[in-house]
Design an enzyme around this catalytic site. Sequence first.
Site, PDB file in Angstrom:
ATOM      1  N   GLU A 261    -123.316 -64.423  63.763  1.00 29.99           N
ATOM      2  CA  GLU A 261    -124.440 -63.827  63.054  1.00 29.99           C
ATOM      3  C   GLU A 261    -125.738 -64.609  63.285  1.00 29.99           C
ATOM      4  O   GLU A 261    -125.752 -65.835  63.171  1.00 29.99           O
ATOM      5  CB  GLU A 261    -124.107 -63.758  61.558  1.00 29.99           C
ATOM      6  CG  GLU A 261    -125.204 -63.183  60.682  1.00 29.99           C
ATOM      7  CD  GLU A 261    -125.650 -61.779  61.085  1.00 29.99           C
ATOM      8  OE1 GLU A 261    -124.780 -60.932  61.370  1.00 29.99           O
ATOM      9  OE2 GLU A 261    -126.874 -61.540  61.127  1.00 29.99           O
ATOM     10  N   THR A 305    -127.636 -55.994  62.965  1.00 27.87           N
ATOM     11  CA  THR A 305    -126.218 -56.142  63.302  1.00 27.87           C
ATOM     12  C   THR A 305    -125.616 -54.823  63.780  1.00 27.87           C
ATOM     13  O   THR A 305    -124.869 -54.781  64.761  1.00 27.87           O
ATOM     14  CB  THR A 305    -125.401 -56.615  62.083  1.00 27.87           C
ATOM     15  OG1 THR A 305    -125.868 -57.888  61.683  1.00 27.87           O
ATOM     16  CG2 THR A 305    -123.921 -56.726  62.420  1.00 27.87           C
ATOM     17  N   HIS A 422    -126.759 -66.247  58.028  1.00 27.75           N
ATOM     18  CA  HIS A 422    -127.664 -65.108  57.868  1.00 27.75           C
ATOM     19  C   HIS A 422    -128.815 -65.523  56.972  1.00 27.75           C
ATOM     20  O   HIS A 422    -128.613 -66.242  55.997  1.00 27.75           O
ATOM     21  CB  HIS A 422    -126.904 -63.929  57.252  1.00 27.75           C
ATOM     22  CG  HIS A 422    -127.663 -62.634  57.289  1.00 27.75           C
ATOM     23  ND1 HIS A 422    -128.822 -62.443  56.591  1.00 27.75           N
ATOM     24  CD2 HIS A 422    -127.429 -61.482  57.959  1.00 27.75           C
ATOM     25  CE1 HIS A 422    -129.275 -61.220  56.828  1.00 27.75           C
ATOM     26  NE2 HIS A 422    -128.446 -60.614  57.659  1.00 27.75           N
ATOM     27  N   ASP A 483    -125.847 -61.864  67.643  1.00 32.70           N
ATOM     28  CA  ASP A 483    -126.277 -60.461  67.540  1.00 32.70           C
ATOM     29  C   ASP A 483    -127.784 -60.271  67.628  1.00 32.70           C
ATOM     30  O   ASP A 483    -128.263 -59.269  68.131  1.00 32.70           O
ATOM     31  CB  ASP A 483    -125.708 -59.785  66.286  1.00 32.70           C
ATOM     32  CG  ASP A 483    -126.168 -60.405  64.971  1.00 32.70           C
ATOM     33  OD1 ASP A 483    -126.608 -61.568  64.972  1.00 32.70           O
ATOM     34  OD2 ASP A 483    -126.075 -59.710  63.944  1.00 32.70           O
ATOM     35  N   HIS A 484    -128.554 -61.229  67.128  1.00 35.49           N
ATOM     36  CA  HIS A 484    -130.017 -61.121  67.178  1.00 35.49           C
ATOM     37  C   HIS A 484    -130.619 -62.437  66.730  1.00 35.49           C
ATOM     38  O   HIS A 484    -129.895 -63.353  66.350  1.00 35.49           O
ATOM     39  CB  HIS A 484    -130.532 -59.974  66.302  1.00 35.49           C
ATOM     40  CG  HIS A 484    -129.944 -59.973  64.906  1.00 35.49           C
ATOM     41  ND1 HIS A 484    -130.296 -60.888  63.950  1.00 35.49           N
ATOM     42  CD2 HIS A 484    -128.991 -59.187  64.347  1.00 35.49           C
ATOM     43  CE1 HIS A 484    -129.616 -60.648  62.842  1.00 35.49           C
ATOM     44  NE2 HIS A 484    -128.791 -59.632  63.058  1.00 35.49           N
TER      45      HIS A 484
HETATM   46  C1  GP9 Z   1    -123.847 -57.239  56.786  1.00 36.98           C
HETATM   47  C2  GP9 Z   1    -124.094 -58.020  58.006  1.00 36.98           C
HETATM   48  C3  GP9 Z   1    -125.563 -58.351  58.178  1.00 36.98           C
HETATM   49  O1  GP9 Z   1    -122.600 -56.703  56.589  1.00 36.98           O
HETATM   50  O2  GP9 Z   1    -123.485 -57.489  59.100  1.00 36.98           O
HETATM   51  O3  GP9 Z   1    -126.326 -57.390  58.797  1.00 36.98           O
HETATM   52  P1  GP9 Z   1    -127.823 -57.670  59.321  1.00 36.98           P
HETATM   53  O4  GP9 Z   1    -128.695 -57.895  58.113  1.00 36.98           O
HETATM   54  O5  GP9 Z   1    -127.797 -58.884  60.196  1.00 36.98           O
HETATM   55  O6  GP9 Z   1    -128.195 -56.465  60.065  1.00 36.98           O
HETATM   56 MN    MN Z   2    -126.917 -59.567  61.987  1.00 35.21          MN
END
Ligand code: GP9
Ligand code: MN
Length: 716
Positions: A261, A305, A422, A483-484
């Site tokens: 993440e 995500t 996150h 992912d980003h």
């Molecule tokens: C939530 C997680 C976060 O279930 O996958 O998503 P994001 O905020 O990074 O798009």
């Molecule tokens: Mn994410």
Amino acid sequence: MKYVNKILKKSSTRIGFLILLASLFWLKTILAYFIDFKLGIQNPFQFFIVLINPIATTVLLLGIPLYFKKSRIFYPVAFLVDILNTVLLYLNVIYYREFTDYMTVSTMTGYSKVNQGLSGSSLALTNIHDIIYWIDIIVVIGLILFKKIKLDHRPLNKRIGLAVTSSAVLLFMVNLSLGEMDRPQLLGRTFDRSYIVKYLGLDAFTVYDGAKSQHNNDLRATATKSELTKVQKYTNKHYAKPNKKYYGVAKGKNVIVLHLESFQQFLIGQKINGKEVTPFLNKLYKSKSTYAFRNFFHQVGQGKTSDAENMLETSTFGLPQGSLFAQLGSDNTFQAAPAIFKQRAGYTSAVFHGNIASFWNRNNVYKNMGYQNFFDASYYDTSGDRSLGYGLKDKLLFHDSIKYLQNLQQPFYVKFLTVTNHFPYDLDKEDTSTNFKTTTTDDDVVNNYFLTAHYLDQSIHEFYRYMKKSGLLKNSMIVLYGDHYGISDSENKNLAKALGKDPSEWTDYNDAQFQRVPFMINIPSRKDGFVSNKYGGEIDFLPTIMHLMGISTKRYIQFGTDMLSKQHDQLVAFRNQDWVNPQYTSIDNNIYSNKTGELAKLTKQQQKQVKKDKKQVNQELSLSDSLNEKNLLRFYHPKGFESIDPRKYNYANELQKAIKIEKRLGNKSTSLYSKNGNKSTTSLYKTNAPEIHHKTTDSNRIKITNPDATNNESTR
Ligand code: GP9
Ligand code: MN
């Protein structure tokens, strides 16, 4: 009694009567919010919004009868509106009991592919307390019949209607602004249906959802096969054939995707205060069993995500606005990784994620993608300090998943979606390690980012130790990717400071370069690892993986190309139409040279090439959009692809189902559990997560499902 008489008297005027109905409706909505729905209220402000959110729409609807002068019409219309609104509320209550979700318009109209909506068996979901949803209407009718409330036959001034309607609209605007204050881009991004209900109420959600599905249906209705042909022409021409050297090197192996993440490439090898932030991932990056890419970019839009997941599973882009998962994922046809792997090579598929299933609409999308198993937050103990903003802490996610993973038939295609790293990168003190000290800049987001990244690194390390001990490692291909971005452009200057760079020299070009994320393919049975300079992005993930698995991609519609292929296309499109390739970076049509980081001086020939690249970026994004927005894959039938019927998928009782399969297969069962002589492997898992060893239930802690997303939600 005096009080009741007063109410009855007031209710004997038309306005008073409407106020009575509205108050009763407000009351039962609030009861539904607290008794039947789980809105996940996080703070007093959200509590306040929840209390007021039914008001605007109730006033708006119950203002309708005011446009009818004659009492003969006024009263029936008032009842009709009240009853219809109650039906909507009540259907949602029942639906929620079955699906833990709210009814979309496509479910109501029977259009939805994922579930049929309420059936006969839903009657079993009625509850004795449901009488609260209807009792008010019965009582009011009774009071009228017994003349306790008298009908008011005096004609009404139509201007009252207008005044009420406009106040309702105004109220709604206030409500919406309060919602947006707590949850920026609430409507723009639609993270989760429950958020819209929480902030704007059920009526507003239904109208919003109805308008959106109407829009989607209109787009789909205009779709023709010739549009599919256009897409196909592009992807066929763009196809890159596999590199013989790597084709099928991971054939038959488990594929384990580790979603890191918000993890950026700059963390790899980064030292803070003399210590590596992610020592384990650094080792993996350089391992002789890893194919790593240092110029790999994320390409997500507002769906973050979910956009990354969409690209990984389908090799098509997310949408220009909002999240494809949320907007189209319930009804679109996908030809996605889990279905392809199952049909072509007999893979079992599963997602492990410690957040609620409805986030990013995953509960519906995964079914359409053909995911066989989805272990969401309901499969884990997420109480007390076991979870943070977006769900179960990563160390616990891996640890607590083994009891499920070990019963799945091999080979499997599984994905672990981590969450601890996150924004805003909160971490409990007990989870920080004593021998890693982070930066001490003025920006806590930056300081904390290193701490949660360090924690994520340890989580992965623990999981690897288990994989080694259990024998899983040698039979698997582990794919890790970020992912980003984690640090947004607006904070990059602070990051620069932390990394010992001069923030005053930070430019848009540097921002773009920081969109690199890791992409590592670790195949422990291989010894020909490398770190490649090739440029690529998330769109290239699937074709690369498929070729390694020995599955040809030729017959599928995919926008990416295999990064190991000699024909791989190194032009990387960002979702906002910026792009990079090995020579240049284009930001808002300004072309920078990657060599100098300065605006490039282009020769005529170079200008021509740049123009061509720009055209291709626009073309592939718009073709992908047309494919997804018009749901063109429903017209496409690649050889041997059996289309997915999402109604056959159900994510309840996953473990029991897996055990049943094991039993049925007997000594043919290939699960880790069976291979281990029908003994659990969970004791092989070692974690230093403190939450395992003590039990705390501090009710004041942040609960999952309601992440506080503030300034970091801007997208590129
Ligand atoms: C939530 C997680 C976060 O279930 O996958 O998503 P994001 O905020 O990074 O798009
Ligand atoms: Mn994410």
